[in-house]
Motif scaffolding. Structure first.
Motif, PDB file in Angstrom:
ATOM      1  N   LYS A 419       0.961  -1.255   0.192  1.00  0.00           N
ATOM      2  CA  LYS A 419      -0.142   0.066  -0.131  1.00  0.00           C
ATOM      3  C   LYS A 419       0.805   1.213   0.009  1.00  0.00           C
ATOM      4  CE  LYS A 419      -2.157  -0.630   3.741  1.00  0.00           C
ATOM      5  NZ  LYS A 419      -3.130  -0.485   4.854  1.00  0.00           N
ATOM      6  N   SER A 421       1.288   5.543   0.428  1.00  0.00           N
ATOM      7  CA  SER A 421       0.751   6.932   0.987  1.00  0.00           C
ATOM      8  C   SER A 421       1.682   7.791   0.759  1.00  0.00           C
ATOM      9  CB  SER A 421       0.267   6.385   2.715  1.00  0.00           C
ATOM     10  OG  SER A 421       1.473   6.228   3.059  1.00  0.00           O
ATOM     11  N   THR A 436      -3.677   3.961  -3.453  1.00  0.00           N
ATOM     12  CA  THR A 436      -3.090   3.335  -2.437  1.00  0.00           C
ATOM     13  C   THR A 436      -2.675   2.006  -2.921  1.00  0.00           C
ATOM     14  OG1 THR A 436      -5.037   2.463  -1.594  1.00  0.00           O
ATOM     15  CG2 THR A 436      -3.952   4.489  -0.470  1.00  0.00           C
ATOM     16  N   GLY A 437      -3.349   1.677  -3.897  1.00  0.00           N
ATOM     17  CA  GLY A 437      -3.121   0.353  -4.739  1.00  0.00           C
ATOM     18  C   GLY A 437      -2.097   0.136  -5.509  1.00  0.00           C
ATOM     19  N   MET A 464       0.567  -4.915   3.660  1.00  0.00           N
ATOM     20  CA  MET A 464      -0.729  -5.068   4.510  1.00  0.00           C
ATOM     21  C   MET A 464      -0.693  -5.348   6.002  1.00  0.00           C
ATOM     22  SD  MET A 464      -2.975  -4.237   2.036  1.00  0.00           S
ATOM     23  CE  MET A 464      -4.290  -5.014   2.827  1.00  0.00           C
TER      24      MET A 464
END
Length: 788
Positions: A419, A421, A436-437, A464
């Motif tokens: 992920k 950010s 995020t993906g 994750m």
């Protein structure tokens, strides 16, 4: 035995001295052929001459040192041929020790030693003897010199130059190798007998060492003495005088001998195989483990160099030597990866760095060992494909536009989902965001290159179900578009002379543009279309322009200021332009074009008055006006009416200092007489300082005839004003407050004052602070009533 021998020598010397007592230690010589020693002769002048020739020929006196007898030791006898034995002569002794160490009998000439003598302190004495007539004191013999020599006896033992000797010799030395030389000294006379003849011998230290008897050189006596077996030896050496014969005196010393190390031992690993475990996260240069090859030698002979000679880990690891501990330190050479390889094998060699060719046959001076290193798996954070990212986007890009993407993967075998950010500390204004993906960056807010040409943000990637994360820097460059019009580079304000000619340049202007085109700026200057003006613009083709006059002469009375609009256009797409205004003042100038004055009013002033004189006149007028206003204000203040004219007049103006309305002169603020007359006409009076926008019917309650309490009336009016939509945003009615009955400060109003105007004292107002200063000035002065 030595004591007995010494006693026999002393007896022998005493016997020799007794024989010497009967011997005369001088000879007398006379003139040749004359029995009485007198010869008379006459010279040419008839003078009788006498010739005497006498002298003493002395031998050495010998005296034995360290005399132990109770009487004075006899040395010898002085005697002269002139001594007839009748006691007419006396003998005098002078020189070294005469009168103290040596005494002479003046009648007999016998010499005795008064003290015990030591040859080591002084070996001989120089003395002078003389025979004189007792009566006349005239010498009968010339003064003669003789020597008393002290005979040595063996009374000093040999002494070594050092109490303890320290020496060293290499181990494994050949037999007879010189170690050190010792020296013993004897204070006895080396020229007389064997008292100072020293012989060396070894008392302790056999069979390892030996000593040469006459030279004192200590040598090795055994072959192959090994330092690793024994390192230090204590050797005792004796030195004996009298050539080592029985009865001689002796002394000893200790020699500390150390075997120094030679490289006669090779290094050896105590184990053939070493095993270490290290995590894959171990950074390059960090230690994995240590191994050591033991060497019985010391110092440089024990120094070992380690090296990796083979193995599948030779490219991943390296080994170095710790100079302090002589250990081999294995460190990581390249990053480890458990998923790629889990076990490495190294073949390590340890070798001496300082070899001794004499002992190469004892080798080889090296050893080998196997090192196995196991790599442990570690849950690692995601890894970005690049060390940093650089992205570009135009400043006119719309919100939501994707400008690029970052990619990170889980290096572990599990390949967890990652992920993304943005670290908001690097994007405080939230200009960008990221999916995020997939790691795609897009715009959240409009961009402006002129505000920020670069944005440096940090993107983090995290698995994750793993708190570990990694970061990467993303540098976003904002590309320029032509969205800003050019403008003047500065604020221009110039002047034109009244006598200016057509085409005269009065100003050069330049422009700036916030945009940053690739090929640089190109500006165009001109006047607006269909504009008639007294000036023209000439483009200099270098991003500047000249402002020129378009007519002959200007008149300040007609127009003192001109505003010249200048249109500036850039050369980019889409083209941007702006109109900038140049202010031109018309001024009077001299013949050279230098400005004299730009004020139109000066034209109507009388001739002959300079600018300085006019300024002085204006200043005087202003000062006089200020003085007049000041005195008028003082006069007006003194003549102001008192607060209360009489007891019967209950009118009063209630004024507050925070009332921003009409101030103290606002007599329409409120009439307190209304409080006394509830049935007064309810006229809707407007404030003079408020302009109402609309008129609303006032809502008034019916007056209460029975309500004579002022406080109830005020509360009723306050409630009405609170609900009145036409009321101003602040109260026009202001009061000091209704203090009611029993107040400590009592009322501040003069309505309830029981005193008359003449006997009222207002001086206490000065003590209430700056808020009551105005009242104190008005009523506290003594002349207030008189002036009114």
């Amino acid at each position: 035995m030595d004591t007995m021998r010494t006693s026999l020598l002393l007896v022998l010397w005493a016997f020799i001295l007794q024989l010497a007592d009967t011997k005369v230690f001088f000879k007398r010589t006379t003139d040749l052929g004359l029995k009485d020693g007198i010869r008379r002769a006459r010279g040419n002048e008839g003078v009788a001459l006498k010739r005497f020739k006498r002298g003493w020929m002395w031998n050495h006196f010998f005296l034995l040192e360290e005399y132990t007898g109770t009487d004075y030791q006899y040395v010898g006898k002085l005697h002269s041929d002139q001594d007839k034995g009748d006691g007419s002569l006396k003998y005098i002794l002078s020189g070294d020790g005469a009168g103290s160490l040596f005494l002479v009998d003046e009648n007999s000439g016998d010499i005795h030693a008064t003290k015990r003598l030591d040859r080591e302190e002084k070996s001989f004495y120089m003395l002078r003897a003389q025979a004189v007539n007792k009566k006349t004191g005239i010498p009968v013999e010339p003064e003669s010199e003789f020597i008393i020599k002290i005979h040595d006896i063996n009374d000093n033992e040999p002494k070594f130059t050092k109490d303890i000797y320290t020496a060293s010799v290499p181990e494994m030395s050949n037999v007879g190798t010189s170690v050190v030389q010792v020296t013993a000294l004897d204070d006895d006379d080396p020229t007389y007998g064997n008292s100072a003849r020293v012989v060396y011998s070894i008392l302790q230290g056999q069979p390892y060492f030996s000593v040469e008897p006459h030279s004192g050189i200590i040598r090795t006596a055994l072959p192959n003495m090994n330092r690793e077996n024994r390192e230090k030896y204590q050797v005792v050496i004796q030195a004996k005088d009298m050539a080592g014969q029985m009865g001689g005196l002796s002394g000893t010393t200790t020699v500390s001998i150390t075997l120094t190390d030679v490289n006669d031992n090779p290094p050896r690993f105590p184990h053939g195989v070493y095993q270490f475990i290290t995590p894959e996260s171990t950074e390059v240069g960090f230690q994995v483990g240590r191994i050591k090859a033991n060497d019985s030698d010391i110092g440089v002979n024990a120094e070992v160099a380690y090296s990796i000679i083979s193995g599948d880990g030779a490219e991943m690891f390296e080994i170095s030597t710790d100079k302090e501990t002589q250990e081999g330190v294995i460190t990581v050479k390249r990053p480890l990866d458990y998923e790629r390889k889990k076990l490495y094998t190294l073949k390590v060699q340890a070798e001496n760095t300082h070899l001794d060719p004499r002992f190469l046959s004892l080798g080889p001076f090296s050893d080998l060992a196997t090192v196995k290193i196991t790599v442990e798996d570690v849950d690692e954070p995601p890894v970005f494909e690049r060390a940093s990212y650089i992205m570009e986007v135009k400043e006119d890009a719309i919100v939501g536009t994707i400008i690029g993407a970052v990619t990170a993967v889980d290096p572990d075998a599990s390949r967890s989902i990652v992920k993304y950010s943005i670290d908001r500390r690097t994007d405080m204004d939230r200009v960008f965001d990221i999916h995020t993906g997939n790691g795609s960056l897009f715009i959240l807010k409009p961009l402006d290159r002129e505000t920020a040409a670069w944005h440096n943000i940090t993107v983090t990637a995290k698995e994750m179900n793993n708190p570990l994360q990694t970061s990467v820097h993303v540098y976003i460059r904002i590309l320029d578009i032509n969205d800003n019009a050019p403008e003047f580079a500065a604020f221009y304000e110039t002047f034109v002379c009244e006598n200016a000619k057509t085409g005269q340049r009065i100003q050069t202007v330049s422009a700036i543009d916030k945009d940053d085109p690739v090929g640089g700026h190109r500006f165009f200057f001109n006047l607006p279309e269909n504009l008639k003006t007294n000036f023209t613009v000439r483009d200099n083709k270098d991003n500047t322009a000249g402002i020129l006059t378009a007519q002959n002469g200007f008149n300040r009375l007609e127009s003192s200021i001109y505003y010249v609009p200048v249109v500036i256009t850039d050369g980019e797409y889409p083209m941007q332009s702006s109109t900038n205004t140049l202010t031109v003042r018309v001024c009077a100038c001299d013949r050279e074009g230098n400005m004299l004055s730009c004020n139109a009013d000066t034209l109507i002033l009388p001739a002959g008055l300079s600018t300085g004189a006019l300024v002085a006149i204006l200043l005087c007028i202003i000062i006089l006006l200020i003085i007049v206003v000041f005195f008028a204000a003082l006069r007006r203040q003194k003549k102001k009416e008192p607060l209360i004219i009489s007891k019967e007049d209950v009118r009063d103006n209630i004024v507050s200092y925070n009332d921003e309305g009409g101030g103290e002169e606002d007599t329409q603020a409120f009439d307190i007489g209304t409080l006394r007359n509830p049935e007064a006409i309810e006229d809707n009076k407007l404030r003079r300082d408020i302009i109402p926008e609309a008129f609303f019917p006032s809502r008034r309650t019916a007056p209460n005839r029975d309500n004579t309490d002022v406080r109830d009336f005020i509360n009723q009016r306050l409630q009405e004003n609170d609900t009145d939509p036409t009321a101003p945003p602040y109260d026009s009615l202001a009061t000091y407050a209704y203090e009611g009955n029993g107040s400590i400060a009592e009322s501040l109003s003069s309505l309830e004052s029981a005193t008359t105007e003449g006997d009222q004292d207002y001086n206490y107002l000065s003590e209430w602070g700056p808020r009551f200063k105005k009242l104190a000035d008005m009523y506290g002065g003594e002349d207030s009533d008189r002036d009114s």
